[in-house]
Enzyme design. Structure first.
Site, PDB file in Angstrom:
ATOM      1  N   ALA A  74       0.814  -1.220   0.000  1.00 54.42           N
ATOM      2  CA  ALA A  74       0.000   0.000   0.000  1.00 54.42           C
ATOM      3  C   ALA A  74       0.848   1.271   0.000  1.00 54.42           C
ATOM      4  O   ALA A  74       0.436   2.292  -0.541  1.00 54.42           O
ATOM      5  CB  ALA A  74      -0.951  -0.003   1.193  1.00 54.42           C
ATOM      6  N   THR A  75       2.036   1.206   0.589  1.00 56.87           N
ATOM      7  CA  THR A  75       2.914   2.389   0.572  1.00 56.87           C
ATOM      8  C   THR A  75       3.251   2.760  -0.863  1.00 56.87           C
ATOM      9  O   THR A  75       3.115   3.919  -1.273  1.00 56.87           O
ATOM     10  CB  THR A  75       4.223   2.103   1.351  1.00 56.87           C
ATOM     11  OG1 THR A  75       3.887   1.788   2.700  1.00 56.87           O
ATOM     12  CG2 THR A  75       5.152   3.304   1.324  1.00 56.87           C
ATOM     13  N   ASN A 154      -6.111   3.425  10.020  1.00 56.64           N
ATOM     14  CA  ASN A 154      -5.384   2.304  10.607  1.00 56.64           C
ATOM     15  C   ASN A 154      -5.134   2.460  12.103  1.00 56.64           C
ATOM     16  O   ASN A 154      -4.792   1.497  12.775  1.00 56.64           O
ATOM     17  CB  ASN A 154      -4.047   2.103   9.879  1.00 56.64           C
ATOM     18  CG  ASN A 154      -3.242   3.368   9.772  1.00 56.64           C
ATOM     19  OD1 ASN A 154      -3.704   4.379   9.237  1.00 56.64           O
ATOM     20  ND2 ASN A 154      -2.040   3.338  10.281  1.00 56.64           N
ATOM     21  N   GLN A 182      -6.867  -1.099   5.162  1.00 57.87           N
ATOM     22  CA  GLN A 182      -7.510  -1.682   6.350  1.00 57.87           C
ATOM     23  C   GLN A 182      -8.967  -2.063   6.107  1.00 57.87           C
ATOM     24  O   GLN A 182      -9.660  -2.459   7.047  1.00 57.87           O
ATOM     25  CB  GLN A 182      -7.454  -0.691   7.525  1.00 57.87           C
ATOM     26  CG  GLN A 182      -6.059  -0.377   8.016  1.00 57.87           C
ATOM     27  CD  GLN A 182      -5.411  -1.536   8.770  1.00 57.87           C
ATOM     28  OE1 GLN A 182      -6.058  -2.538   9.102  1.00 57.87           O
ATOM     29  NE2 GLN A 182      -4.122  -1.421   9.034  1.00 57.87           N
ATOM     30  N   SER A 202      -3.176  -3.745   0.114  1.00 55.90           N
ATOM     31  CA  SER A 202      -2.010  -4.431   0.658  1.00 55.90           C
ATOM     32  C   SER A 202      -2.430  -5.838   1.071  1.00 55.90           C
ATOM     33  O   SER A 202      -3.565  -6.048   1.486  1.00 55.90           O
ATOM     34  CB  SER A 202      -1.503  -3.656   1.890  1.00 55.90           C
ATOM     35  OG  SER A 202      -0.411  -4.337   2.473  1.00 55.90           O
ATOM     36  N   HIS A 204      -0.642  -7.902   3.389  1.00 54.94           N
ATOM     37  CA  HIS A 204      -0.271  -8.401   4.730  1.00 54.94           C
ATOM     38  C   HIS A 204      -1.164  -7.930   5.867  1.00 54.94           C
ATOM     39  O   HIS A 204      -0.979  -8.344   7.008  1.00 54.94           O
ATOM     40  CB  HIS A 204       1.206  -8.113   5.025  1.00 54.94           C
ATOM     41  CG  HIS A 204       1.547  -6.701   5.358  1.00 54.94           C
ATOM     42  ND1 HIS A 204       1.686  -6.266   6.643  1.00 54.94           N
ATOM     43  CD2 HIS A 204       1.788  -5.637   4.575  1.00 54.94           C
ATOM     44  CE1 HIS A 204       2.017  -4.980   6.630  1.00 54.94           C
ATOM     45  NE2 HIS A 204       2.076  -4.577   5.380  1.00 54.94           N
ATOM     46  N   THR A 241       9.760  -7.489 -12.536  1.00 54.86           N
ATOM     47  CA  THR A 241       9.282  -8.859 -12.712  1.00 54.86           C
ATOM     48  C   THR A 241       8.203  -9.172 -11.683  1.00 54.86           C
ATOM     49  O   THR A 241       8.386  -8.917 -10.492  1.00 54.86           O
ATOM     50  CB  THR A 241      10.447  -9.851 -12.548  1.00 54.86           C
ATOM     51  OG1 THR A 241      11.431  -9.535 -13.532  1.00 54.86           O
ATOM     52  CG2 THR A 241       9.982 -11.286 -12.727  1.00 54.86           C
ATOM     53  N   CYS A 324       4.148   2.432  12.258  1.00 53.13           N
ATOM     54  CA  CYS A 324       4.906   3.056  11.182  1.00 53.13           C
ATOM     55  C   CYS A 324       5.724   4.244  11.685  1.00 53.13           C
ATOM     56  O   CYS A 324       6.709   4.618  11.085  1.00 53.13           O
ATOM     57  CB  CYS A 324       3.988   3.483  10.049  1.00 53.13           C
ATOM     58  SG  CYS A 324       2.962   2.123   9.486  1.00 53.13           S
TER      59      CYS A 324
HETATM   60  C1  LIG Z   1      -0.233  -0.866   6.613  1.00 52.61           C
HETATM   61  C2  LIG Z   1      -0.793   0.314   5.915  1.00 52.61           C
HETATM   62  C3  LIG Z   1      -0.106   0.921   4.864  1.00 52.61           C
HETATM   63  C4  LIG Z   1       1.226   0.418   4.400  1.00 52.61           C
HETATM   64  O1  LIG Z   1       1.068  -0.762   3.659  1.00 52.61           O
HETATM   65  P1  LIG Z   1       2.320  -1.630   3.188  1.00 52.61           P
HETATM   66  O2  LIG Z   1       1.712  -2.686   2.336  1.00 52.61           O
HETATM   67  O3  LIG Z   1       2.961  -2.146   4.423  1.00 52.61           O
HETATM   68  O4  LIG Z   1       3.204  -0.713   2.425  1.00 52.61           O
HETATM   69  C5  LIG Z   1      -0.679   2.004   4.249  1.00 52.61           C
HETATM   70  N1  LIG Z   1      -1.867   2.463   4.637  1.00 52.61           N
HETATM   71  C6  LIG Z   1      -2.567   1.908   5.634  1.00 52.61           C
HETATM   72  C7  LIG Z   1      -3.901   2.456   6.006  1.00 52.61           C
HETATM   73  C8  LIG Z   1      -2.047   0.817   6.306  1.00 52.61           C
HETATM   74  O5  LIG Z   1      -2.739   0.272   7.323  1.00 52.61           O
END
Ligand SMILES: *Cc1c(COP(=O)(O)O)cnc(C)c1O
Length: 380
Positions: A74-75, A154, A182, A202, A204, A241, A324
């Site tokens: 997501a970053t 988040n 989220q 994202s 994870h 890739t 973060c």
């Molecule tokens: C965890 C999170 C991110 C970052 O996501 P990554 O996949 O770890 O880069 C960005 N925005 C929100 C709202 C998040 O909870």
């Protein structure tokens, strides 16, 4: 020592079913090929897996497969959405303004603040965490290129009225980006219901692997310029890739969280009620933000330092502020934006649950909170 994990908003353990699916893409007799290799079956097979994943993720959010761009998370998606849309569309639209909020993830706020020659308006949320519609309406003008507001916060779990925000923005010809990291499996929505043009995803945060995510880019008028040069994968929007094992892992994680969402939302809702009830009994505890998603609960314990509270219950994994910005002891920028004082911010804790959270974990959390808070209060 047995430990209980209540930090699912920062990351989640990978579901066993996701691991199984990922493993098939790693071994010599599996689908390890480069999805961009068009000259042999190893490439074709990997490409088929990636396209299955693209359709699966697209289906989970109500998009078309051509609207999904794989990224590292997501970053990167936030960066690509904001920098990419400004670069691609500022000349054609003649617009140079972005509107976002103080309570956004740093990946959005910092990306905006690093843009040259862009007028960035950062709106303060109301004390409940929600956007102030009057302030948004005032800030929106013919120069606004993009509005970026997350669906689910988040740190507090607050859910923004993206539908209304998007309608206002579209009325004046601006595009809308939303960080959706989220929101998957915790709320029912589609990109059409939200009305957004760009959405960051994202894996994870929903029991998928780290290092993989996607950007939803609405087909048609909305464009993003690539931010790293290379093989021009992903229709020229994101080179590199494609990691087939990560991608199928994300798709399986999304598929599972969608399939199980209905029961999971109710289960996590009950757990949150249980936690809120205990906090109510303790007294002197404020819940931060308007009630939102079931898996995130943020609260301030009067007169008790968050770091000390966490130290007093080492068997419980929770967080203060957001992981973060955990390198510094600054109170959360989200809580400060909502008007909490520095001291209140430093007395706040975020509890976040997930698929692996059990009743035993909850009992352990509640017992630990009761004990630690009364100890710290009586020694104060
Ligand atoms: C965890 C999170 C991110 C970052 O996501 P990554 O996949 O770890 O880069 C960005 N925005 C929100 C709202 C998040 O909870």
């Amino acid at each position: 020592m047995r430990t209980a994990y209540f930090d699912n908003a920062s990351t989640t353990p990978v579901d066993k079913r996701v691991i199984d699916k990922m493993q098939l893409c790693l071994s010599p007799d599996g689908t390890f090929g480069n999805p961009a290799s068009t000259t042999h079956s190893f490439g074709w097979m990997a490409s088929e897996e990636v396209e299955w994943a693209r359709e699966t993720v697209a289906d989970c959010i109500g998009a078309g497969p051509r609207e999904i761009i794989w990224t590292s998370g997501a970053t990167e998606s936030d960066n690509l959405a904001i920098r990419g849309s400004v670069q691609a569309m500022r000349a054609s639209t003649g617009r140079t303004k972005i509107i976002t909020m103080e309570s956004e993830h740093k990946a959005v706020i910092d990306t905006c603040s690093h843009l040259d020659d862009v007028d960035v308006v950062v709106l303060k949320p109301k004390s409940c965490g929600l956007v102030c519609m009057d302030a948004l309406a005032k800030a929106l003008d013919e120069n606004t290129l993009l509005v970026s507001v997350m669906l689910v916060n988040n740190e507090t779990g607050v859910v923004q009225p993206i539908q209304t925000i998007a309608r206002l923005a579209h009325d004046i010809g601006a595009f809308v980006h939303s960080d959706l990291a989220q929101a998957v499996g915790k709320l029912q929505w589609t990109v059409d219901q939200l009305g957004i043009d760009l959405g960051s995803l994202s894996a994870h945060k929903v029991h998928g692997p780290k290092g993989i995510g996607a950007l939803y880019v609405r087909g048609g008028r909305c464009q993003v310029a690539e931010q790293q040069h290379g093989g021009r994968h992903e229709r020229g929007m994101r080179s590199g890739t494609l990691p087939a094992h990560q991608i199928v892992g994300m798709a399986e994680a999304y598929r599972l969280s969608k399939t199980e969402a209905y029961c999971e939302i109710q289960r996590l809702d009950r757990i949150r009620d249980q936690i809120e009830e205990t906090l109510g009994d303790l007294g002197g505890v404020q819940i931060n933000g308007k009630r939102g998603v079931p898996h995130i609960l943020n609260f301030t314990v009067d007169g008790v330092d968050g770091e000390r509270l966490m130290a007093a219950m080492p068997q419980i994994a929770v967080s203060t502020g957001s992981a973060c910005n955990a390198a510094t002891i600054e109170p959360s920028h989200v809580l400060q934006a909502m008007g909490l004082s520095r001291q209140q911010g430093l007395s706040s804790i975020r509890v976040s649950t997930g698929r692996m959270t059990t009743e035993d974990d909850v009992t352990m959390l509640l017992d630990s909170l009761r004990y630690a808070i009364s100890q710290l209060r009586s020694s104060a």
